[in-house]
Design a protein around this motif. Structure first.
Motif, PDB file in Angstrom:
ATOM      1  N   THR A   1       0.831  -1.202   0.000  1.00  0.00           N
ATOM      2  CA  THR A   1       0.000   0.000   0.000  1.00  0.00           C
ATOM      3  C   THR A   1       0.866   1.252   0.000  1.00  0.00           C
ATOM      4  N   GLY A   2       1.990   1.213   0.721  1.00  0.00           N
ATOM      5  CA  GLY A   2       2.894   2.355   0.716  1.00  0.00           C
ATOM      6  C   GLY A   2       3.414   2.656  -0.677  1.00  0.00           C
ATOM      7  N   ASN A   3       3.748   1.610  -1.434  1.00  0.00           N
ATOM      8  CA  ASN A   3       4.212   1.813  -2.805  1.00  0.00           C
ATOM      9  C   ASN A   3       3.105   2.369  -3.694  1.00  0.00           C
ATOM     10  N   ILE A   4       1.870   1.913  -3.456  1.00  0.00           N
ATOM     11  CA  ILE A   4       0.744   2.460  -4.220  1.00  0.00           C
ATOM     12  C   ILE A   4       0.579   3.948  -3.929  1.00  0.00           C
ATOM     13  N   LEU A   5       0.633   4.319  -2.654  1.00  0.00           N
ATOM     14  CA  LEU A   5       0.476   5.732  -2.289  1.00  0.00           C
ATOM     15  C   LEU A   5       1.579   6.586  -2.890  1.00  0.00           C
ATOM     16  N   ASP A   6       2.799   6.063  -2.904  1.00  0.00           N
ATOM     17  CA  ASP A   6       3.911   6.795  -3.506  1.00  0.00           C
ATOM     18  C   ASP A   6       3.670   6.998  -5.002  1.00  0.00           C
ATOM     19  N   GLY A   7       3.243   5.933  -5.677  1.00  0.00           N
ATOM     20  CA  GLY A   7       2.952   6.047  -7.100  1.00  0.00           C
ATOM     21  C   GLY A   7       1.798   6.994  -7.382  1.00  0.00           C
ATOM     22  N   MET A   8       0.774   6.962  -6.528  1.00  0.00           N
ATOM     23  CA  MET A   8      -0.354   7.878  -6.687  1.00  0.00           C
ATOM     24  C   MET A   8       0.088   9.334  -6.614  1.00  0.00           C
ATOM     25  N   GLN A   9       0.936   9.633  -5.653  1.00  0.00           N
ATOM     26  CA  GLN A   9       1.393  11.009  -5.491  1.00  0.00           C
ATOM     27  C   GLN A   9       2.098  11.505  -6.746  1.00  0.00           C
ATOM     28  N   ARG A  10       2.941  10.658  -7.318  1.00  0.00           N
ATOM     29  CA  ARG A  10       3.682  11.064  -8.508  1.00  0.00           C
ATOM     30  C   ARG A  10       2.807  11.061  -9.754  1.00  0.00           C
ATOM     31  N   ALA A  11       1.712  10.296  -9.714  1.00  0.00           N
ATOM     32  CA  ALA A  11       0.788  10.260 -10.854  1.00  0.00           C
ATOM     33  C   ALA A  11      -0.321  11.299 -10.723  1.00  0.00           C
ATOM     34  N   GLY A  12      -0.336  12.032  -9.590  1.00  0.00           N
ATOM     35  CA  GLY A  12      -1.345  13.067  -9.401  1.00  0.00           C
ATOM     36  C   GLY A  12      -2.721  12.537  -9.059  1.00  0.00           C
ATOM     37  N   ILE A  13      -2.780  11.410  -8.338  1.00  0.00           N
ATOM     38  CA  ILE A  13      -4.047  10.793  -7.933  1.00  0.00           C
ATOM     39  C   ILE A  13      -4.209  10.946  -6.422  1.00  0.00           C
ATOM     40  N   ASP A  14      -5.406  11.346  -5.970  1.00  0.00           N
ATOM     41  CA  ASP A  14      -5.587  11.554  -4.532  1.00  0.00           C
ATOM     42  C   ASP A  14      -6.737  10.748  -3.931  1.00  0.00           C
ATOM     43  N   ARG A  15      -7.316   9.805  -4.683  1.00  0.00           N
ATOM     44  CA  ARG A  15      -8.456   9.024  -4.167  1.00  0.00           C
ATOM     45  C   ARG A  15      -8.123   7.547  -4.185  1.00  0.00           C
ATOM     46  N   ILE A  16      -8.290   6.885  -3.022  1.00  0.00           N
ATOM     47  CA  ILE A  16      -8.028   5.451  -2.929  1.00  0.00           C
ATOM     48  C   ILE A  16      -9.040   4.803  -1.986  1.00  0.00           C
ATOM     49  N   VAL A  17      -9.461   3.595  -2.346  1.00  0.00           N
ATOM     50  CA  VAL A  17     -10.301   2.759  -1.498  1.00  0.00           C
ATOM     51  C   VAL A  17      -9.571   1.427  -1.322  1.00  0.00           C
ATOM     52  N   VAL A  18      -9.383   1.000  -0.083  1.00  0.00           N
ATOM     53  CA  VAL A  18      -8.649  -0.234   0.196  1.00  0.00           C
ATOM     54  C   VAL A  18      -9.505  -1.173   1.038  1.00  0.00           C
ATOM     55  N   ILE A  19      -9.100  -2.449   1.056  1.00  0.00           N
ATOM     56  CA  ILE A  19      -9.744  -3.437   1.921  1.00  0.00           C
ATOM     57  C   ILE A  19      -8.924  -3.605   3.186  1.00  0.00           C
ATOM     58  N   SER A  20      -9.545  -3.391   4.320  1.00  0.00           N
ATOM     59  CA  SER A  20      -8.968  -3.716   5.617  1.00  0.00           C
ATOM     60  C   SER A  20      -9.775  -4.900   6.154  1.00  0.00           C
ATOM     61  N   ALA A  21     -10.140  -4.889   7.406  1.00  0.00           N
ATOM     62  CA  ALA A  21     -10.989  -5.954   7.962  1.00  0.00           C
ATOM     63  C   ALA A  21     -11.699  -5.426   9.196  1.00  0.00           C
ATOM     64  N   ALA A  22     -12.912  -5.888   9.405  1.00  0.00           N
ATOM     65  CA  ALA A  22     -13.652  -5.471  10.591  1.00  0.00           C
ATOM     66  C   ALA A  22     -12.909  -5.847  11.865  1.00  0.00           C
ATOM     67  N   PHE A  23     -12.103  -6.912  11.790  1.00  0.00           N
ATOM     68  CA  PHE A  23     -11.512  -7.476  12.997  1.00  0.00           C
ATOM     69  C   PHE A  23     -10.279  -6.718  13.491  1.00  0.00           C
ATOM     70  N   VAL A  24      -9.903  -5.636  12.820  1.00  0.00           N
ATOM     71  CA  VAL A  24      -8.814  -4.805  13.344  1.00  0.00           C
ATOM     72  C   VAL A  24      -9.267  -4.068  14.603  1.00  0.00           C
ATOM     73  N   ALA A  25     -10.571  -3.963  14.795  1.00  0.00           N
ATOM     74  CA  ALA A  25     -11.134  -3.341  15.997  1.00  0.00           C
ATOM     75  C   ALA A  25     -12.002  -4.369  16.715  1.00  0.00           C
ATOM     76  N   ASP A  26     -12.195  -4.159  17.985  1.00  0.00           N
ATOM     77  CA  ASP A  26     -13.099  -5.042  18.722  1.00  0.00           C
ATOM     78  C   ASP A  26     -14.508  -4.884  18.173  1.00  0.00           C
ATOM     79  N   GLN A  27     -15.129  -5.999  17.860  1.00  0.00           N
ATOM     80  CA  GLN A  27     -16.464  -5.990  17.285  1.00  0.00           C
ATOM     81  C   GLN A  27     -17.428  -6.662  18.251  1.00  0.00           C
ATOM     82  N   PRO A  28     -18.205  -5.891  18.975  1.00  0.00           N
ATOM     83  CA  PRO A  28     -19.091  -6.467  19.997  1.00  0.00           C
ATOM     84  C   PRO A  28     -20.075  -7.491  19.456  1.00  0.00           C
ATOM     85  N   SER A  29     -20.427  -7.381  18.167  1.00  0.00           N
ATOM     86  CA  SER A  29     -21.458  -8.268  17.637  1.00  0.00           C
ATOM     87  C   SER A  29     -20.916  -9.615  17.170  1.00  0.00           C
TER      88      SER A  29
END
Length: 233
Positions: A93-121
């Motif tokens: 992802t860091g390499n993507i962000l670096d490439g975006m900056q040099r390509a003049g792109i400022d919008r990104i959507v990525v996949i993380s996971a719900a489980f990075v935070a405590d999920q009460p449900s």
């Protein structure tokens, strides 16, 4: 709509293919980027295919001419990946962000996971067994989310899906900020792909971490279902 052409990383994966299909249906131009080019018979009409390794290559040229990025990069669960996951979420992802900056792109959507935070449900059995097994992968996702938050002049969305299931979209996805809606334990990859495209096309959930999922039949939400899916990996 400000975005017309999107770069999709991990386009050959299960979720990546769904993103590409939904993007085409939404009238977007698609540049599919992956480590290897698909065979001619596997290519979709209207898609531009470019080859790049997110861990090794300069990505600015691969994204040239694009208005936004969707990253479906992901680490499949296996004993080896659980112990030492490849750095797709961090270095990739860091390499993507670096490439975006040099390509003049400022919008990104990525996949993380719900489980990075405590999920009460979440079911207790899932919290006690699966979440600890994913600890090293989840730590990478947390680091990725932090890098997005720290980036200046970046319009990002970190989508936090529930336990993924390889099913087509049914339009019943539930969405909340950071924490899963009650009983939203699974997430269809078809709905995830559609949601990510909608975030880009309609400028939704900018600088946010939407948690997405939906209830499924009990047979898809049991410990037995989890075991069967892991056996099939």
């Amino acid at each position: 709509m400000s975005q017309k052409r999107i770069a999709v990383f991990g386009a050959s994966g299960a979720t990546g293919r769904e993103v590409v299909r939904h993007a085409l249906r939404a009238g977007l131009e698609v540049v599919a980027i992956d480590r290897s080019q698909p065979d001619e018979e596997d290519r979709l009409e209207g898609v531009t295919y470019r080859q790049a390794d997110v861990l090794e290559d300069d990505l600015a040229d691969a994204m040239k001419g694009c208005d936004a990025v969707i990253s479906t990069l992901g680490v499949a669960f296996s004993p080896s990946n659980a112990m030492s996951p490849p750095p797709l979420y961090t270095k990739g992802t860091g390499n993507i962000l670096d490439g975006m900056q040099r390509a003049g792109i400022d919008r990104i959507v990525v996949i993380s996971a719900a489980f990075v935070a405590d999920q009460p449900s979440l079911p207790k059995w899932f919290k006690l067994t699966v979440v600890p097994a994913l600890r090293n992968i989840l730590e990478q996702m947390k680091e990725m989310e932090a890098s997005l938050e720290e980036a200046t002049n970046l319009e990002w969305t970190a989508v936090r899906p529930a336990w993924l299931i390889e099913k087509p979209a049914n339009g019943e996805l539930l969405v909340d900020e950071e924490h899963l809606p009650q009983e939203a334990f699974r997430c269809r990859i078809g709905d995830l792909g559609d949601f990510m495209v909608d975030c880009v096309k309609n400028e939704k959930h900018v600088r946010a971490k939407p948690a997405v999922g939906a209830p499924e039949d009990e047979k898809f939400e049991s410990p037995l279902a989890l075991g069967e899916e892991f056996v099939g990996l």
